[in-house]
Design a protein around this motif. Structure first.
Motif, short mmCIF file in Angstrom:
data_model
loop_
_atom_site.label_atom_id
_atom_site.label_comp_id
_atom_site.label_asym_id
_atom_site.label_seq_id
_atom_site.Cartn_x
_atom_site.Cartn_y
_atom_site.Cartn_z
N GLU A 147 0.82 -1.22 0.00
CA GLU A 147 0.00 0.00 0.00
C GLU A 147 0.85 1.26 0.00
OE1 GLU A 147 -2.51 -0.60 3.43
OE2 GLU A 147 -4.07 -1.50 2.18
N ARG A 370 -6.09 2.10 -0.59
CA ARG A 370 -5.59 1.70 0.72
C ARG A 370 -6.75 1.18 1.57
NH1 ARG A 370 -4.08 3.24 5.89
NH2 ARG A 370 -5.05 5.27 6.10
N ARG A 371 -6.46 0.15 2.37
CA ARG A 371 -7.44 -0.28 3.38
C ARG A 371 -7.35 0.68 4.56
NH1 ARG A 371 -6.34 -6.34 4.76
NH2 ARG A 371 -4.22 -5.63 4.43
N LEU A 372 -8.48 1.29 4.91
CA LEU A 372 -8.51 2.24 6.03
C LEU A 372 -8.91 1.55 7.31
CD1 LEU A 372 -10.45 5.05 4.14
CD2 LEU A 372 -7.98 4.90 4.47
N LEU A 373 -9.78 0.56 7.20
CA LEU A 373 -10.31 -0.11 8.39
C LEU A 373 -10.83 -1.48 7.97
CD1 LEU A 373 -12.59 1.39 11.12
CD2 LEU A 373 -13.33 -0.66 9.93
N THR A 374 -10.55 -2.49 8.78
CA THR A 374 -11.14 -3.81 8.56
C THR A 374 -11.97 -4.15 9.78
OG1 THR A 374 -9.05 -4.69 9.38
CG2 THR A 374 -9.40 -4.77 7.02
N GLY A 375 -13.13 -4.72 9.58
CA GLY A 375 -13.94 -5.05 10.75
C GLY A 375 -15.28 -5.62 10.39
N GLU A 376 -16.22 -5.43 11.29
CA GLU A 376 -17.58 -5.90 11.09
C GLU A 376 -18.54 -4.77 11.39
OE1 GLU A 376 -17.42 -10.59 12.37
OE2 GLU A 376 -17.65 -9.09 13.95
N ARG B 5 -2.08 -1.47 13.17
CA ARG B 5 -3.52 -1.74 13.25
C ARG B 5 -4.00 -1.47 14.67
NH1 ARG B 5 -5.62 -6.71 9.80
NH2 ARG B 5 -4.36 -6.46 7.92
N GLY B 375 -13.66 -3.15 14.77
CA GLY B 375 -12.60 -3.54 13.85
C GLY B 375 -11.27 -2.94 14.21
N GLU B 376 -10.45 -2.79 13.19
CA GLU B 376 -9.12 -2.22 13.36
C GLU B 376 -8.92 -1.14 12.31
OE1 GLU B 376 -6.41 -5.94 14.92
OE2 GLU B 376 -6.74 -5.74 12.77
N VAL B 377 -8.47 0.02 12.76
CA VAL B 377 -8.13 1.07 11.80
C VAL B 377 -6.66 0.89 11.42
CG1 VAL B 377 -7.71 2.73 13.68
CG2 VAL B 377 -8.16 3.56 11.38
N HIS B 378 -6.38 1.05 10.13
CA HIS B 378 -5.02 0.85 9.62
C HIS B 378 -4.32 2.21 9.56
CE1 HIS B 378 -5.85 -3.26 7.59
NE2 HIS B 378 -6.82 -3.00 8.43
#
Lengths: 383, 383
Positions: A147, A370-376, B5, B375-378
């Motif tokens: 990234e 870019r991935r800013l946040l991964t989650g649910e 993260r 989640g997780e912020v990158h």
């Protein structure tokens, strides 16, 4: 009442942000799928704040992208982009994806829908609503999406890795009038040579010098120049009729989106960009200034850049006349806030009437992603 | 360059949304902590779009809450609320948390910083910047926070469970002038009885009938009534001087936030709310219409509601004169868009000068709260 947890990745593609979902995490039926997505964003909120969900961006529009493995031969990944406008109760899946398309390949690799090779990995994308084919070249290192990088673009304050997008056969009729050049007329009767292009969105190009301009103009130069804006608007309305977007100039005025955008273009020259930095004549192949809705744009959008690249690649257009484009090399477009590169490969054959028929084989444009946040996202079921 | 993260929960508290973080997931040093948070939100973006991060809400402000176990005796949880305004490069931790305080208890229980009992679980909160103590009563079922319920509030289109907030000893000087009643003067010399209160934010109350109003007014009635707005502004500036917020009316004009808000209040009566629903006289204990910055507010904010509740509980104020408040029961405030309840317990002792000294023991206000995303912020490190 229970809460459904749906995996989500907030991603940036170019200067756009959207919530990315796996199709397999959502209901199959479009109506049920959209109900989950609308509730995830905050519901069909008449006030538009959507405070009980992820909410919209600063423009009031909430954006979603749904991604899955493709069943189409020669394609790896299917995607579609939805917008939920302020006050809207339903998602519009019909609009263009714009720069968000650049985030689809990185999402697919990061989420293991597609295996990343080492170096630029090609992911063959299909935009489902209209079947558009795009190859995305995603930088990969040790199997993971890279990234970080040095690619910069307008509206994004941080550099990132470059995702190159290549549209496959995006248009077999880039000139709606069938000609690479049309003559428009100003209210005072002056004839203005133009090139009218429709690759993704319709665009009208004229030479800056035909309007007494240099192509180095800033928004401050233009936005109060009423006479110029009136002339530009007159050309735009005529172009709309020629391109078949409206039956008359009157009808073109009533079209909600002010299409086509009108751009004037000029040979490379140095100028000072919006942020104050000098743009050198050697760093661009073409100057372009585009007006949409009576205002000078800080930069042509993706569709405008592709249209410029197509026109630059076709001999006889007003763009090819001034652009320093080399065959096979993207055109570097100098715009008010800086520069961006867009490329096009075109081919022609001679039609039954003896005139050439142009066809766009490929278009090229790059964005960062870019991935800013991964989650649910937590979606209450039943309202 | 690597990507850090950081676990994050997007939460709604009342009609506000913020990114909630554990203090232990962030650097200890305030400067390093804020650098991570600013980058997570999209950086110190002069243009304010913050597209390379979680971004701001529709008001252009990005909000963050940092939560940890408390070391203070008698407290369970510490929290602080930061705002990153449009164009700002630094986080302001000094402002009020508003409705977001209602999401701190649910976050603490859901994230296992505090064990939820069965039923309403009390979580003793400390707002770190000013030491404010709030007890939050969070509905819990089988150890998990109950988010679903029937509580409704302005600006939130969905019902949810009710989180009751109880401020502990929020003020030992609720009347900045020392008196529950002060006389202001209109430009034409007419004397107007008022009550000036400062619990969280300063508020000035006058009777609707003193201004020739009913208390049933809508924004449409007020926003074009120039003469009324001028009279209200004159009262507001005088109140600002009396409350010690400015040395003169001229100086009060220059204060950036238009404090105090001025509200006129009246006995309960039926009226039609903004959304069209009838508000019955029996469903409210008081009518209130508040003007801030020359506009009628759709509803008094949390601070305004608490100030109304305090004034309603003190004999001799203009509010107590018209409010149907019962001891120990929250006051139901009828405002342009509906109604909300706020409570206050006050006590008094006689001062050395023989006059009573009032003290606010507790204030009560409820909001809904919900986890929107976990989640997780990158966060890219080093820029």
């Amino acid at each position: 009442m229970t809460v459904r947890r749906v995996p989500v990745v907030l991603m940036r593609g170019g200067a756009r942000r959207a919530a990315f979902f796996h199709a397999h995490d959502l209901p199959n039926a479009p109506r049920a799928r959209d109900a989950v997505l609308v509730r995830a964003m905050g519901g069909s909120d008449a006030a538009g704040e959507r405070i009980d969900g992820l909410g919209p961006g600063q423009d009031g529009v909430a954006r979603m992208v749904v991604v899955s493995r493709s069943q189409r031969p020669g394609c790896d990944i299917d995607f579609m982009c939805g917008t939920l406008a302020a006050g809207a109760a339903t998602i519009d899946w019909g609009g263009p994806c714009g720069a968000l398309a650049a985030a689809v390949g990185p999402f697919a690799i990061a989420e293991r829908l597609f295996a990343g090779a080492e170096g630029p990995t090609r992911v063959r994308l299909q935009h489902v609503p209209d079947g558009t084919r795009i190859d995305a070249y995603v930088p990969v290192s040790a199997g993971e999406v890279s990234e970080q990088g040095t690619f910069v673009e307008d509206g994004v304050p941080f550099a990132s890795a470059e995702v190159r997008l290549e549209w496959i056969e995006p248009s077999d009729a880039p000139f709606p009038t069938g000609r690479p050049r049309d003559v428009l007329e100003l209210p005072d009767g002056l004839a203005i040579e133009s090139t009218l292009v429709a690759v993704d969105e319709p665009m009208a190009f004229v030479r800056a010098d035909a309007l007494g301009l240099s192509g180095r103009e800033s928004a401050a130069d233009i936005d109060r120049n009423r006479r110029l804006l009136e002339r530009v608007e007159a050309l735009r309305l005529q172009a709309a009729v020629r391109m078949g977007l409206a039956d008359s100039a009157q009808a073109a005025l009533r079209v909600r989106a002010p299409m086509p955008a009108l751009c004037w273009i000029a040979r490379p020259a140095a100028y000072r960009g919006t942020a104050g930095a000098e743009v050198a004549a050697e760093s661009v192949d073409l100057l372009a200034r585009c007006v949409i809705g009576g205002r000078l744009q800080v930069a042509p959008g993706g569709a405008g850049s592709l249209a410029l690249a197509v026109a630059a690649a076709v001999p006889g257009t007003v763009v090819a006349e001034v652009a320093r484009t080399l065959p096979g090399v993207p055109t570097r477009i100098g715009h008010p806030s800086g520069s961006r590169a867009a490329g096009a490969e075109v081919s022609s054959r001679i039609g039954a009437d003896g005139r050439p028929r142009w066809r766009v084989e490929r278009c090229l444009l790059s964005h960062g992603a870019r991935r800013l946040l991964t989650g649910e996202v937590h979606v209450p079921e039943g309202g």
